[in-house]
Design an enzyme around this catalytic site. Structure first.
Site: not given
Ligand code: BGC
Length: 566
Positions: A97, A203, A261, A338-339
């Site tokens: 990540d 991320d 992402e 994980h979200d």
């Molecule tokens: C991650 C989350 C995180 C956020 C801030 C995201 O999209 O997947 O788990 O809380 O970014 O870093």
């Protein structure tokens, strides 16, 4: 063009709760290394490992305070090197990540920035003076909401300014408009690539550029009094200049895979700006669009009667991403990360049809077009939490939402909402066995184990030929077999009967081979007619399926994979 990552199957590991090798109740890098053989045997070959960098863990590691160090709870830099090397020896690749949007407020840059307005580090973050409202109170520079249900701004006494933070207040946003900051972040990316990692999941990348006019949003305010107007910091034009620079200076110099992402904020068209095979900075992007096709989302309090899987919407979402992207870009497919809640709880039925519904979800996703990403525990059908006490939930988002709405809803309603939607659902310890703490650790785990671990665990499923785990292994084996690989990797994808409300059926076709995947997404028997008479049933979510086409009688959550013979 053929590349290794188009044929790969991804597997996401949440380090904190995957496997604890040193007996302190927290998962660690050595724990992941110990499970590499398990992962290899599962049939995955691209591991995405969540953040393990030094962090105060306000957001479980997405709040990084040192990008070059492993947090002591996870191990050491040498453990990371050992993990990379051991994985590579087994033919497994690793992506990390890369958190570019923000740091922790405990990062030395921010410590300096918030103290000293004249410092270079101050320019690494986004600062604005507050406003005074009609009552003479100081209020934030804009009415924008953060993603975690409070204001997007936090006051800093020492400089009498607000800093921007679109996640938690311990996660100040970085100022990508500042070239020196961009160079700092490219150094981070280069460091890990030179350590041998095979790419990144980048991320929250849609948010690097902000609307620098800093005007109030005209959107209606939410329950906390802020405007959830993500357009103020999503997909803005300057972002793509930053990403071009990242690609040019760093990414293109390595044989890696990159997945940006973009959350729920990018349409397939917009996604091409990130992942077009010729011009994009990344190889693919993760969208959240298909994760909430049951009428609920984590940020808005929901009630049980609202929850029903909208199969048509779900199908159309996958199809829209395929249609919009496949000629110009590659795409990943996944059920959860994980979200998100656990997929068998979200779209299956863990109470009445645990096994068939988990297997049905497996067939449906892993034979689609795109690089699939599994989330740890999905392969044994791990479910949403059974927590009964509010403090069992640890997610900062749950805490913020609870504080914002606790006077408006009874606790029981909120608990129910959190059990259904919270990110903690996916973050409980991996259920390895029926031993205490689910075999995850010899100590009390950092987050509470799901009470169903004695029934749902890897050890029990490993030996059972009819288990969910062995079904996942079989599906991945089929996907990778010499005979079927071409159709599953390159074959075109088309929905059948996209307006059918209960059945998710699609066709994959490639040079002479046609495969139908037909999945009943409901807990009732359903009839479904396929345009074929002679088929071979390759896989089913029941041990005793005998499909008689053209008319299929599908039992609850029955899903069949059919090779068309005529
Ligand atoms: C991650 C989350 C995180 C956020 C801030 C995201 O999209 O997947 O788990 O809380 O970014 O870093």
């Amino acid at each position: 063009m053929k590349t290794w990552w188009k044929e790969a199957v991804g597997y996401q590991i949440y380090p904190r709760t995957f496997y604890d090798a040193n007996g302190d109740g927290i998962g660690d890098l050595k724990g992941i290394t110990l499970k590499l053989d398990y992962l290899k045997a599962l049939g995955v070959d691209l591991l995405w490992i969540g953040p393990f960098f030094k962090s105060p863990m306000d957001d479980n590691g997405y709040d990084v305070s040192d990008y070059y160090a492993v947090d002591p709870i996870f191990g050491t830099l040498d453990d990371a090197r050992e993990l990379i090397q051991e994985a590579h020896q087994r033919g497994l690749r690793i992506i990390l990540d890369l958190v570019l949007n923000h740091t922790s407020d405990e990062h030395p840059w921010f410590i300096e920035a918030r103290r000293n307005q004249e410092s270079e580090e101050h320019s690494y973050y986004i600062w604005k003076k507050g406003r005074i409202n009609a009552q003479g109170q100081r209020i934030p520079p804009t009415n924008w909401s953060s993603f975690f249900s409070d204001s997007a701004w936090c006051y800093n006494e020492a400089t009498d300014e607000y800093y921007m933070k679109i996640f938690s207040e311990k996660m100040p946003d970085l100022n990508w408009a500042e070239p020196k900051l961009r160079e700092r972040m490219m150094e981070v990316a280069r460091f890990w690539l030179d350590e041998g990692v095979d790419g990144f999941r980048v991320d929250a990348v849609a948010h690097l550029a902000k609307d620098l006019r800093f005007e109030d949003s005209t959107m209606p305010l939410d329950a906390q009094g802020n405007a959830p107007d993500w357009s103020k910091f999503s997909n803005l034009p300057a972002l793509f200049d930053y990403l071009d620079e990242l690609k040019d200076q760093v990414l293109r110099h390595y044989d890696i895979v990159t997945v940006g992402e973009v959350g729920g904020g990018a349409s397939p068209d917009m996604a091409l700006n990130y992942a077009d095979a010729q011009t994009g900075a990344f190889n693919m992007v993760f969208t959240f669009d298909h994760c909430w096709a049951n009428g609920i989302s984590a940020g808005t309090v929901s009630f049980p009667e609202q929850v029903k899987t909208d199969v048509i919407a779900l199908k159309k979402t996958f199809a829209a991403w395929y249609d919009g992207l496949h000629e110009r870009a590659w795409l990943p497919v996944y059920w959860l990360n994980h979200d998100h809640p656990r997929v068998v709880s979200q779209y299956g039925d863990p109470v009445h049809y645990h096994k068939p519904s988990a297997k049905m979800l497996c067939n449906t996703l892993y034979l689609m077009y795109g690089t699939p990403f599994m989330y740890n525990g999905e392969e044994i059908g791990m479910t949403n939490v059974d927590y009964t006490e509010l403090p069992d939930f640890q997610d900062v988002w749950v805490k913020n939402l609870y504080e914002g709405v606790k006077d408006q809803y009874p606790l029981a309603v909120l608990m129910d909402h959190f059990r259904r939607t919270s990110r903690d659902n996916a973050r409980t310890p991996m259920q390895w066995s029926a031993a205490p703490n689910a075999g995850f650790s010899t100590q009390t785990p950092v987050s509470k184990v799901n009470g169903n671990y004695r029934a749902i665990n890897v050890e029990a499923q490993d030996q059972d030929p009819d288990s969910i785990l062995n079904h996942y292994r079989a599906v991945l084996k089929l996907r990778k077999s010499a005979e079927y690989k071409p159709v599953f990797i390159e074959g075109e994808f088309a929905l059948l009967d996209e307006d059918h409300p209960d059945v998710f059926a699609y066709r994959r076709v490639n040079s002479g081979k046609t495969i139908f995947v037909v999945s009943n997404f409901t807990g009732k028997d359903t009839e479904y007619t396929i345009p074929a008479r002679h088929v071979r049933c390759l896989l089913s979510s029941y041990p005793d399926s005998h499909p008689q086409p053209p008319k299929l009688i599908l039992r609850p959550f029955e899903s069949v994979v059919l090779d068309v013979l005529e």
